[in-house]
Write a protein that holds these residues in place. Structure first.
Motif, PDB file in Angstrom:
ATOM      1  N   MET A 180       0.875  -1.185   0.000  1.00 40.45           N
ATOM      2  CA  MET A 180       0.000   0.000   0.000  1.00 40.45           C
ATOM      3  C   MET A 180       0.914   1.239   0.000  1.00 40.45           C
ATOM      4  O   MET A 180       1.795   1.370   0.822  1.00 40.45           O
ATOM      5  N   GLN A 181       0.674   2.122  -0.974  1.00 38.18           N
ATOM      6  CA  GLN A 181       1.455   3.349  -1.046  1.00 38.18           C
ATOM      7  C   GLN A 181       0.889   4.312  -0.002  1.00 38.18           C
ATOM      8  O   GLN A 181      -0.253   4.694  -0.056  1.00 38.18           O
ATOM      9  N   SER A 182       1.685   4.657   1.007  1.00 36.62           N
ATOM     10  CA  SER A 182       1.170   5.570   2.038  1.00 36.62           C
ATOM     11  C   SER A 182       1.837   6.923   1.860  1.00 36.62           C
ATOM     12  O   SER A 182       2.928   7.020   1.327  1.00 36.62           O
TER      13      SER A 182
ATOM     14  N   VAL B 285       7.642  11.869  10.191  1.00 36.42           N
ATOM     15  CA  VAL B 285       7.295  10.620  10.865  1.00 36.42           C
ATOM     16  C   VAL B 285       8.403  10.262  11.846  1.00 36.42           C
ATOM     17  O   VAL B 285       9.568  10.227  11.480  1.00 36.42           O
ATOM     18  N   GLU B 286       8.032  10.038  13.092  1.00 31.58           N
ATOM     19  CA  GLU B 286       9.050   9.684  14.088  1.00 31.58           C
ATOM     20  C   GLU B 286       9.422   8.208  13.940  1.00 31.58           C
ATOM     21  O   GLU B 286       8.534   7.346  13.983  1.00 31.58           O
TER      22      GLU B 286
ATOM     23  N   LEU C  47       7.653   1.457  16.382  1.00 33.84           N
ATOM     24  CA  LEU C  47       8.813   1.603  15.494  1.00 33.84           C
ATOM     25  C   LEU C  47       8.352   1.669  14.046  1.00 33.84           C
ATOM     26  O   LEU C  47       7.564   0.828  13.608  1.00 33.84           O
ATOM     27  N   LEU C  48       8.869   2.641  13.318  1.00 27.75           N
ATOM     28  CA  LEU C  48       8.625   2.697  11.877  1.00 27.75           C
ATOM     29  C   LEU C  48       9.427   1.565  11.239  1.00 27.75           C
ATOM     30  O   LEU C  48      10.640   1.499  11.407  1.00 27.75           O
TER      31      LEU C  48
ATOM     32  N   GLU D 165       6.287   1.799   1.702  1.00 26.28           N
ATOM     33  CA  GLU D 165       5.166   1.562   2.629  1.00 26.28           C
ATOM     34  C   GLU D 165       5.464   2.138   4.007  1.00 26.28           C
ATOM     35  O   GLU D 165       6.581   1.992   4.512  1.00 26.28           O
ATOM     36  N   LEU D 166       4.470   2.779   4.573  1.00 24.80           N
ATOM     37  CA  LEU D 166       4.585   3.333   5.914  1.00 24.80           C
ATOM     38  C   LEU D 166       3.864   2.397   6.880  1.00 24.80           C
ATOM     39  O   LEU D 166       2.639   2.360   6.920  1.00 24.80           O
ATOM     40  N   THR D 167       4.633   1.611   7.595  1.00 16.19           N
ATOM     41  CA  THR D 167       4.055   0.682   8.565  1.00 16.19           C
ATOM     42  C   THR D 167       4.748   0.837   9.901  1.00 16.19           C
ATOM     43  O   THR D 167       5.979   0.825   9.972  1.00 16.19           O
ATOM     44  N   VAL D 168       3.978   1.011  10.938  1.00 13.32           N
ATOM     45  CA  VAL D 168       4.517   1.138  12.289  1.00 13.32           C
ATOM     46  C   VAL D 168       4.250  -0.158  13.026  1.00 13.32           C
ATOM     47  O   VAL D 168       3.130  -0.655  13.036  1.00 13.32           O
ATOM     48  N   ILE D 169       5.309  -0.726  13.602  1.00 12.88           N
ATOM     49  CA  ILE D 169       5.119  -1.952  14.382  1.00 12.88           C
ATOM     50  C   ILE D 169       5.020  -1.590  15.852  1.00 12.88           C
ATOM     51  O   ILE D 169       5.706  -0.694  16.336  1.00 12.88           O
TER      52      ILE D 169
END
Ligand SMILES: CSC[C@H]1O[C@H](OP(=O)(O)O)[C@H](O)[C@@H]1O
Length: 358
Positions: A1-3, A9-10, A24-25, A33-37
């Motif tokens: 997914m293109q975010s 973004v921290e 965590l990014l 992709e911009l996904t935060v875990i």
């Protein structure tokens, strides 16, 4: 997914109090992709460091400090023996995630030191737990200012340069924010300089292509992506005024470990009469070792080379050597840019003097 990925973004964020979680990014998915875990246990933090979801010497140290807080959540305040046993377990566990970036061990030692000092001062487990979260937050906050100071000193040192080359990613994604090597470029830009940066893609994990190119483009700094093997050519064409990279561990004599490929850049820089700089915080210095010969070099999985780009790119069973770092000897380094100033020439005496300075 293109975010929609923006530079604000921290990469690292702790949410909540001592029972909180670490966000965590996931840098393995950038820049697409911009996904935060969300890390709610120390195993997830360990895996994130090991797999470079969070990476870069200062960022690894910050994540590990919060990892200690999270790891201690499995024991209550009522059993002091269990708490102290768990503190040793968690710090030893996190210390085993990656061997080269000394900031990991610097942060873990700092967290243990604070805990032991408070124990010796008679503080309760509950008080110590709160203090450890505050210490992790202090490590995080200090790194923000450290990066700005590195930027200021580096921009002053390199005010007459406009054309740079860098390797890997020593930007905001590798630190609390702003970066080390990239902090120099960001500060020069803020000072009104129209600069250009050649960005080594940095095989095999492409931190340069995926992360540095993205950070520079976000700030609208002119950048040109090149394969690592092209660095010599752009130097020979006279298109590089100075090279600036980060570091993961710097020995007492100034020998500096950084991403694999950095040493060859330093040799090429010398051959072309181009100044080569390292940008790193004091927390990246390991004064317990005399030279770079003692720096442990992480070797990573063969698949990072044979199955990069999402497909097999080498014959099955081929022998692979995949050191993640190399060491640049001090004599090839024009200066080490720290938050306290620039170490130049890079000698044991100059390193010791800077390390001792406030
Ligand atoms: C500001 S430290 C950045 C440093 O860390 C990188 O290594 P990795 O991506 O494997 O964590 C690289 O050596 C950078 O120069």
């Amino acid at each position: 997914m293109q975010s929609e990925l923006t530079a604000d973004v921290e990469p690292i964020r702790f949410v909540g109090q001592t029972d909180g979680t670490l966000e965590l990014l996931d840098q393995t998915l950038l820049p697409v992709e911009l996904t935060v875990i969300n890390c709610s246990d120390v195993e997830t933090v360990w895996e994130a460091i090991k797999k470079l979801r969070v990476r870069g010497a200062p960022a690894i140290g910050i994540a590990a400090a919060y990892g200690v807080v999270i790891g201690l959540q499995t024991v209550g305040d009522e059993d002091a023996a269990a708490f102290w046993k768990r503190l040793d377990e968690v710090t030893d566990y996190l210390a085993g995630s990656r061997p080269t970036a000394v900031n990991l061990f610097w942060a873990l030692d700092r967290m243990k030191r604070v805990a032991h000092e408070l124990r010796d001062a008679g503080k309760s487990i509950a008080e110590i737990r709160v203090a450890l979260l505050e210490e992790a937050k202090a490590i995080h906050a200090e790194d923000r200012e450290t990066c700005r100071a590195i930027g200021r000193h580096g921009a002053a040192e390199l005010k007459d340069a406009a054309n740079f080359l860098t390797h890997c990613n020593a930007g905001g994604l590798a630190t609390a924010e702003y970066g080390t090597a990239l902090a120099v470029f960001f500060t020069l830009q803020d000072d009104g300089k129209d600069l250009h940066v050649f960005v080594d893609e940095t095989r095999p994990l492409l931190q340069g292509a995926r992360l540095t190119a993205w950070e520079l483009s976000q700030r609208k700094i002119r950048a040109t992506l090149i394969c690592d093997s092209m660095a010599a050519q752009v130097m020979r064409e006279g298109r590089v005024d100075a090279i600036v990279t980060g570091a993961d561990r710097i020995a007492a004599n100034g020998d500096s470990a950084n991403k694999i490929g950095t040493y060859s850049l330093a040799v090429l820089a010398k051959a072309h009469g181009i100044p080569f700089y390292i940008a790193a915080p004091i927390s990246t210095f390991d004064m317990a070792i005399d030279s770079g010969d003692e720096i442990p070099i992480e070797e990573r999985a063969s698949e990072e080379i044979t199955h990069g780009f999402g497909k097999q790119t080498a014959p099955a069973g081929i022998s692979v050597y995949n050191p993640a770092f190399d060491v640049t000897p001090a004599e090839l380094i024009q200066g080490i840019i720290t938050e306290r100033g620039v170490i130049s020439p890079v000698t044991k005496e100059m390193v010791a003097q800077m390390f001792a300075a406030e």
